[in-house]
Design a protein around this motif. Sequence first.
Motif, PDB file in Angstrom:
ATOM      1  N   GLY A 159     -44.966 133.403  66.611  1.00  0.00           N
ATOM      2  CA  GLY A 159     -45.436 132.046  66.359  1.00  0.00           C
ATOM      3  C   GLY A 159     -46.685 132.128  65.503  1.00  0.00           C
ATOM      4  N   TYR A 160     -47.025 131.040  64.800  1.00  0.00           N
ATOM      5  CA  TYR A 160     -48.157 131.119  63.884  1.00  0.00           C
ATOM      6  C   TYR A 160     -48.663 129.726  63.548  1.00  0.00           C
ATOM      7  CZ  TYR A 160     -43.880 130.864  61.025  1.00  0.00           C
ATOM      8  OH  TYR A 160     -42.645 130.544  60.528  1.00  0.00           O
ATOM      9  N   TRP A 161     -49.950 129.675  63.251  1.00  0.00           N
ATOM     10  CA  TRP A 161     -50.550 128.460  62.710  1.00  0.00           C
ATOM     11  C   TRP A 161     -51.680 128.846  61.769  1.00  0.00           C
ATOM     12  CZ3 TRP A 161     -55.714 128.048  63.840  1.00  0.00           C
ATOM     13  CH2 TRP A 161     -56.189 128.607  65.030  1.00  0.00           C
ATOM     14  N   LEU A 162     -51.941 127.963  60.814  1.00  0.00           N
ATOM     15  CA  LEU A 162     -52.995 128.195  59.817  1.00  0.00           C
ATOM     16  C   LEU A 162     -53.983 127.043  59.834  1.00  0.00           C
ATOM     17  CD1 LEU A 162     -51.350 129.498  56.519  1.00  0.00           C
ATOM     18  CD2 LEU A 162     -53.086 130.663  57.889  1.00  0.00           C
ATOM     19  N   HIS A 163     -55.243 127.362  59.608  1.00  0.00           N
ATOM     20  CA  HIS A 163     -56.244 126.333  59.368  1.00  0.00           C
ATOM     21  C   HIS A 163     -55.834 125.575  58.101  1.00  0.00           C
ATOM     22  CE1 HIS A 163     -60.089 124.439  58.561  1.00  0.00           C
ATOM     23  NE2 HIS A 163     -60.524 124.836  59.751  1.00  0.00           N
ATOM     24  N   PRO A 164     -55.985 124.256  58.091  1.00  0.00           N
ATOM     25  CA  PRO A 164     -55.567 123.490  56.899  1.00  0.00           C
ATOM     26  C   PRO A 164     -56.135 124.005  55.587  1.00  0.00           C
ATOM     27  CG  PRO A 164     -56.038 121.996  58.710  1.00  0.00           C
ATOM     28  CD  PRO A 164     -56.430 123.373  59.187  1.00  0.00           C
ATOM     29  N   ASP A 165     -57.365 124.530  55.595  1.00  0.00           N
ATOM     30  CA  ASP A 165     -57.949 124.973  54.321  1.00  0.00           C
ATOM     31  C   ASP A 165     -57.393 126.318  53.846  1.00  0.00           C
ATOM     32  OD1 ASP A 165     -59.287 126.985  55.760  1.00  0.00           O
ATOM     33  OD2 ASP A 165     -61.222 125.947  55.742  1.00  0.00           O
ATOM     34  N   ALA A 166     -56.504 126.940  54.643  1.00  0.00           N
ATOM     35  CA  ALA A 166     -55.911 128.220  54.248  1.00  0.00           C
ATOM     36  C   ALA A 166     -54.454 128.074  53.830  1.00  0.00           C
ATOM     37  CB  ALA A 166     -56.012 129.222  55.395  1.00  0.00           C
ATOM     38  N   GLN A 167     -53.919 126.874  53.903  1.00  0.00           N
ATOM     39  CA  GLN A 167     -52.503 126.667  53.615  1.00  0.00           C
ATOM     40  C   GLN A 167     -52.241 126.650  52.113  1.00  0.00           C
ATOM     41  OE1 GLN A 167     -51.354 123.145  55.804  1.00  0.00           O
ATOM     42  NE2 GLN A 167     -51.971 124.033  57.765  1.00  0.00           N
ATOM     43  N   THR A 211     -37.112 120.136  61.085  1.00  0.00           N
ATOM     44  CA  THR A 211     -37.863 119.401  60.061  1.00  0.00           C
ATOM     45  C   THR A 211     -39.222 120.017  59.756  1.00  0.00           C
ATOM     46  OG1 THR A 211     -38.681 117.910  61.795  1.00  0.00           O
ATOM     47  CG2 THR A 211     -36.721 117.211  60.567  1.00  0.00           C
ATOM     48  N   ASN A 212     -39.529 121.168  60.370  1.00  0.00           N
ATOM     49  CA  ASN A 212     -40.794 121.843  60.066  1.00  0.00           C
ATOM     50  C   ASN A 212     -40.573 122.720  58.835  1.00  0.00           C
ATOM     51  OD1 ASN A 212     -43.221 123.205  59.986  1.00  0.00           O
ATOM     52  ND2 ASN A 212     -43.283 123.640  62.177  1.00  0.00           N
ATOM     53  N   HIS A 213     -40.588 122.079  57.694  1.00  0.00           N
ATOM     54  CA  HIS A 213     -40.222 122.772  56.451  1.00  0.00           C
ATOM     55  C   HIS A 213     -41.211 123.870  56.094  1.00  0.00           C
ATOM     56  CE1 HIS A 213     -37.100 119.808  56.016  1.00  0.00           C
ATOM     57  NE2 HIS A 213     -37.977 118.808  56.013  1.00  0.00           N
ATOM     58  N   GLN A 272     -52.559 116.550  62.112  1.00  0.00           N
ATOM     59  CA  GLN A 272     -51.370 115.746  62.362  1.00  0.00           C
ATOM     60  C   GLN A 272     -50.132 116.612  62.555  1.00  0.00           C
ATOM     61  OE1 GLN A 272     -50.742 112.745  59.400  1.00  0.00           O
ATOM     62  NE2 GLN A 272     -48.939 111.875  60.417  1.00  0.00           N
ATOM     63  N   ALA A 273     -50.005 117.697  61.781  1.00  0.00           N
ATOM     64  CA  ALA A 273     -48.820 118.549  61.895  1.00  0.00           C
ATOM     65  C   ALA A 273     -48.750 119.201  63.278  1.00  0.00           C
ATOM     66  CB  ALA A 273     -48.838 119.613  60.805  1.00  0.00           C
ATOM     67  N   THR A 274     -49.900 119.675  63.774  1.00  0.00           N
ATOM     68  CA  THR A 274     -49.924 120.264  65.105  1.00  0.00           C
ATOM     69  C   THR A 274     -49.534 119.227  66.152  1.00  0.00           C
ATOM     70  OG1 THR A 274     -51.621 121.861  64.473  1.00  0.00           O
ATOM     71  CG2 THR A 274     -51.373 121.424  66.829  1.00  0.00           C
ATOM     72  N   ALA A 275     -50.086 118.020  66.031  1.00  0.00           N
ATOM     73  CA  ALA A 275     -49.765 116.955  66.982  1.00  0.00           C
ATOM     74  C   ALA A 275     -48.271 116.646  66.974  1.00  0.00           C
ATOM     75  CB  ALA A 275     -50.569 115.700  66.654  1.00  0.00           C
ATOM     76  N   GLY A 328     -28.971 130.394  63.787  1.00  0.00           N
ATOM     77  CA  GLY A 328     -28.339 129.348  64.580  1.00  0.00           C
ATOM     78  C   GLY A 328     -29.184 128.095  64.655  1.00  0.00           C
ATOM     79  N   THR A 329     -28.532 126.999  65.055  1.00  0.00           N
ATOM     80  CA  THR A 329     -29.205 125.714  65.219  1.00  0.00           C
ATOM     81  C   THR A 329     -28.754 125.087  66.535  1.00  0.00           C
ATOM     82  OG1 THR A 329     -29.287 125.334  62.824  1.00  0.00           O
ATOM     83  CG2 THR A 329     -29.555 123.403  64.259  1.00  0.00           C
ATOM     84  N   GLU A 330     -29.736 124.637  67.320  1.00  0.00           N
ATOM     85  CA  GLU A 330     -29.442 123.924  68.566  1.00  0.00           C
ATOM     86  C   GLU A 330     -29.805 122.456  68.363  1.00  0.00           C
ATOM     87  OE1 GLU A 330     -30.873 126.319  72.184  1.00  0.00           O
ATOM     88  OE2 GLU A 330     -31.990 127.163  70.481  1.00  0.00           O
ATOM     89  N   ARG A 331     -28.871 121.590  68.618  1.00  0.00           N
ATOM     90  CA  ARG A 331     -29.115 120.168  68.413  1.00  0.00           C
ATOM     91  C   ARG A 331     -29.975 119.588  69.538  1.00  0.00           C
ATOM     92  NH1 ARG A 331     -23.408 117.509  67.857  1.00  0.00           N
ATOM     93  NH2 ARG A 331     -23.037 118.884  69.653  1.00  0.00           N
ATOM     94  N   GLU A 332     -30.878 118.685  69.175  1.00  0.00           N
ATOM     95  CA  GLU A 332     -31.739 117.965  70.122  1.00  0.00           C
ATOM     96  C   GLU A 332     -32.363 118.926  71.144  1.00  0.00           C
ATOM     97  OE1 GLU A 332     -29.753 114.675  71.903  1.00  0.00           O
ATOM     98  OE2 GLU A 332     -29.358 113.676  69.985  1.00  0.00           O
ATOM     99  N   ALA A 333     -33.033 119.957  70.635  1.00  0.00           N
ATOM    100  CA  ALA A 333     -33.605 120.977  71.504  1.00  0.00           C
ATOM    101  C   ALA A 333     -35.097 121.189  71.302  1.00  0.00           C
ATOM    102  CB  ALA A 333     -32.881 122.313  71.285  1.00  0.00           C
ATOM    103  N   PHE A 334     -35.705 120.482  70.335  1.00  0.00           N
ATOM    104  CA  PHE A 334     -37.118 120.701  70.023  1.00  0.00           C
ATOM    105  C   PHE A 334     -37.866 119.384  70.174  1.00  0.00           C
ATOM    106  CE2 PHE A 334     -40.976 121.741  67.922  1.00  0.00           C
ATOM    107  CZ  PHE A 334     -41.072 123.136  67.874  1.00  0.00           C
ATOM    108  N   PRO A 335     -38.683 119.224  71.231  1.00  0.00           N
ATOM    109  CA  PRO A 335     -39.417 117.968  71.432  1.00  0.00           C
ATOM    110  C   PRO A 335     -40.535 117.800  70.413  1.00  0.00           C
ATOM    111  CG  PRO A 335     -40.019 119.563  73.125  1.00  0.00           C
ATOM    112  CD  PRO A 335     -38.910 120.177  72.337  1.00  0.00           C
ATOM    113  N   LEU A 336     -40.665 116.612  69.880  1.00  0.00           N
ATOM    114  CA  LEU A 336     -41.692 116.294  68.903  1.00  0.00           C
ATOM    115  C   LEU A 336     -42.740 115.359  69.506  1.00  0.00           C
ATOM    116  CD1 LEU A 336     -39.396 115.654  65.801  1.00  0.00           C
ATOM    117  CD2 LEU A 336     -40.651 117.755  66.353  1.00  0.00           C
ATOM    118  N   GLY A 337     -43.845 115.246  68.793  1.00  0.00           N
ATOM    119  CA  GLY A 337     -44.952 114.443  69.287  1.00  0.00           C
ATOM    120  C   GLY A 337     -44.666 112.953  69.363  1.00  0.00           C
ATOM    121  N   ASN A 338     -43.663 112.483  68.624  1.00  0.00           N
ATOM    122  CA  ASN A 338     -43.339 111.054  68.653  1.00  0.00           C
ATOM    123  C   ASN A 338     -42.349 110.701  69.758  1.00  0.00           C
ATOM    124  OD1 ASN A 338     -40.932 112.080  67.693  1.00  0.00           O
ATOM    125  ND2 ASN A 338     -41.093 111.150  65.651  1.00  0.00           N
TER     126      ASN A 338
END
Length: 372
Positions: A279-287, A324-326, A210-213, A341-351
Amino acid sequence: MPIPAEHPVLTDGVVTLRAPRPDDVQGQLERNLEDPDRGYGEDDARRWIGHGITEAWKTGERLAFVIEYQGRYAGTASLQPDADGNARVHYGLYRWARGAGVASRSVRLLLEFGFGTCGFHVVRWWARVGNWPSRRVAWATGFSFGETIPRLAEEGGRRVDAWTGWIGPSDPRKPRKPWFVHPVLETSRLRLRPWRADEAPRIAAGRTNQATAHFLPFVPQPFTAEDARFWLKDLAEQAASGVRYNWCVADSVTDLGLGNLTLFNLHQGLQQGHDGEIGYWLHPDAQGRGVMPEAISRMAEWYFSPERAGGLDGRRLVIRTAATNHAARRVAEKLNFRHAGTEREAFPLGNGTLDARVTYDLLTADHRPPHD
């Protein structure tokens, strides 16, 4: 085209390209027997060495040479002229001669002959997708790479896709871009290494969640084994094109893949050294085990090390993620990355909504091992 009537001898002092001799037959046979599916026999070798190369030269169909290295037959290399004043390059090396730059030296000699003596306008190259040794030689000798053409050639009774490339008379005979070779980096718990083809199911499982999506909506969901195999091919292409490093973050004991760490957007900084993004991602069982901070810290140690010590002489590392990707933000902050820095409304989400995009950076002086 001013093609010489007989074979000249071309040499750079290490490799020699010359006309065939009767004692080349055995080497020609043994080299082709390395590919048993080809169905190449002794009669084929005798015909090609005995008169095939000479006849092809006389008709202008192919300008083929025997490659001699260390006084022995080492393979063949040739230029195949076309009606437009161009030529295609071919080369094949005996296994014992590989890994010493023999093929690259041979191609450079061929290019000098083709452009300087024969007057060709362009020399073309193509190879079946996946023929990395041929691709490596073309890269080392300065070819520019073009489109991958689907079903360009026939091999083993089936159509195959092919890489393409070209080079001109004034082009340098050296690589145009770096070819990234991944160093294997280790910690007490982890090993950063290239991914293997047999790990497609593990990759598919790691990228289906779900997080990746939500945070990476461009990643197909579910991420299938077929998607993973395509992704692995793309990783090899990215490394060969000098675009991205991609490490499998693996358990140092079991070698199980736990996630992926990417280094990309590499460019020279304002004064010296590289800037790069990760960039990085982890398998859920390694988090939840501190795996990714440990992996990034080890990669950063290599990245910031000077070239003389085997590093990349990096200057700055950047992480960009959704506000919001804490989980991703905690990794950056744990490693002493600074909020830049922070850019407003610059990161598209799955919803379908837009989140703010936050940027963190890390300079050489900021880097330190992760804290608990």
